[in-house]
Write a protein that holds these residues in place. Sequence first.
Motif, PDB file in Angstrom:
ATOM      1  N   ARG A 290       0.835  -1.205   0.000  1.00  0.00           N
ATOM      2  CA  ARG A 290       0.000   0.000   0.000  1.00  0.00           C
ATOM      3  C   ARG A 290       0.869   1.254   0.000  1.00  0.00           C
ATOM      4  O   ARG A 290       0.557   2.240  -0.680  1.00  0.00           O
TER       5      ARG A 290
ATOM      6  N   ASP B 230       2.308   1.755  -3.413  1.00  0.00           N
ATOM      7  CA  ASP B 230       1.301   2.287  -4.338  1.00  0.00           C
ATOM      8  C   ASP B 230       1.263   3.816  -4.273  1.00  0.00           C
ATOM      9  O   ASP B 230       1.088   4.480  -5.297  1.00  0.00           O
TER      10      ASP B 230
ATOM     11  N   ALA C  87       2.222   6.295  -7.233  1.00  0.00           N
ATOM     12  CA  ALA C  87       0.939   6.740  -7.801  1.00  0.00           C
ATOM     13  C   ALA C  87       1.066   8.046  -8.514  1.00  0.00           C
ATOM     14  O   ALA C  87       1.887   8.914  -8.171  1.00  0.00           O
TER      15      ALA C  87
END
Length: 464
Positions: free
Chosen positions: A451, A454, A458
């Motif tokens: 996570r 990401d 991102a």
Amino acid sequence: MSLRIVLRKKLSGGLAAVVAAAVTLAPLAPASAQQGKGPPILRDTETEVLLREYTRPILRVAGLEKQNIQMVIINDASFNAFVADGRRIFVNYGAILQSENPNQLIGVLAHETGHLAGGHLAKLRQQLATAQTQMIIATILGAGALAVGARGGGSGLANAGAATLSAPGEVIRRSLLSYQRQQEENADRAGVKFLTATAQSPKGMYETFKRFTNESLFAARGADPYLQSHPMPADRVEALEGLARQSPYWDKKDDPALQLRHDMVRAKISAFMERPDTVARRYPLSDTGLPARYARAISTYLHGDLRSALSQIDGLIQVQPNNPYFYEVRGQALLEGGRPAEAIAPLRKAVHLSNNAPLIEMLLGQALVASENKAYTDEAISILRAAVARESEAPLGYSQLAMAYGRKGDYAEADLASAQAAFLRGDNKTARELASRAKTRFAVGSPGWVRADDIVTAKPLSSQ
């Protein structure tokens, strides 16, 4: 949580400049969206629940029930609503506040649903792409004519080239505006169709557009009808009236219970968004109705008299002991008044009565964290994790979760939650820094590490 302002990510696809579905004749998108900042939105469970109930039957008959269309409240006092991405209907809080009855607002939402059902945004994108291609071809041809004229030493071809460069742009612009006017007319017809199919009156929709006509007659006087993105007001309303009066439900009134809920939401919006003197004029002490009492109680707590506000809120609870939003306001007043431990009980009640509404859960989590009672830490984490799982775009949930994890000494999860909050706020630099630090605290390949990675990789929300 009652009417909290958050910054929405930028509208995608450059649509801020070409939103086809605005109700008014004003600019089609919020100024903040046009500047790339994203429109500031308001979050409030009571208001969002009511809007979803307004749209649910309309979306069902429009064949959009399974599309997960979201209602988004824009922090803007003007009367406007629009669609921008095929997945959300944006409504200014001013549209809610100025709609005197549910039917008027439902009519506007039916019109916006007409745009969604007609796929107008996708079609407009195609029209824009075609127009862009036409402009490129016209520019190339015009530039070629200018070059030939210059080489030949004559002015005829050069003048022709200049005309070729300028004329297509005007023609294409008029064509696009004509296409948008047709979309608006189609959305009007679809809106009336959806209202009739759900046994609701189209009178409110007609009343709203008629009001726009009265307000814009002076502005539209002498305007070129071929340079308008919407049908000329009088023509549009005349056509809408003829269509709407054919409905067998023209004279159907709103249910009194629904009218009361509508008035309660309008009172809440007024109390949170308008000056206290404006609220006092709109809801004077002589008005003893529940909406007026609601507005005065909220306005009282917002402007410093917590004791009086709590007394007024308790009076509301006596009238409607199962109204979750009265307990929510009581808890919020105590929390913002520096008494978080006392806010926990009414917020627990609000969560229970609202069937675990995630925004209210976040407020409860905030009170548990702010109480500084370590015994509440695990409960706060559990509640906040459940809330962000169902409401993943609310920064408050993640920021409070970060504090709870920090209090527990779980710094990896605290960094990750802080990174998620920063990312949702649009603070991409801070989000990447925190997520990078979180990665060093998690085992490589673990769910938390993934996570965090990401977020590091991102694309920023502002560019999506």
